[in-house]
Write a protein that holds these residues in place. Structure first.
Motif: not given
Length: 52
Positions: A40-42, A46-50
Motif C-alpha cells: 500500500s501507500l503506507l 511503516i518502513d521508516t517508523a520501524i
C-alpha cells in the motif's frame, strides 16, 4: 551457523500458534492485512517508523 529467515519465521509461527491458540480467522486476517499493507501507500511510512 546460518539459519534461513523463512525457517526462523516458520518455527516462531508454529510455536506461537501451539502456545497461544489464536482463532484461525485472526491468523488469516493478520496475514492478509500484513500482505496488503506491504503493497500500500503506507508501506514507506511503516518502513521508516520501524527502521528508526
Amino acid at each position: 551457523m546460518d539459519v534461513p529467515l523463512w525457517f526462523v519465521l516458520l518455527v516462531v509461527g508454529v510455536l506461537g500458534f501451539k502456545l497461544i491458540r489464536p482463532p484461525w480467522w485472526l491468523v488469516v486476517v493478520l496475514l492478509l492485512g500484513g500482505f496488503l499493507l506491504a503493497d500500500s501507500l503506507l508501506a514507506p511510512v511503516i518502513d521508516t517508523a520501524i527502521s528508526k
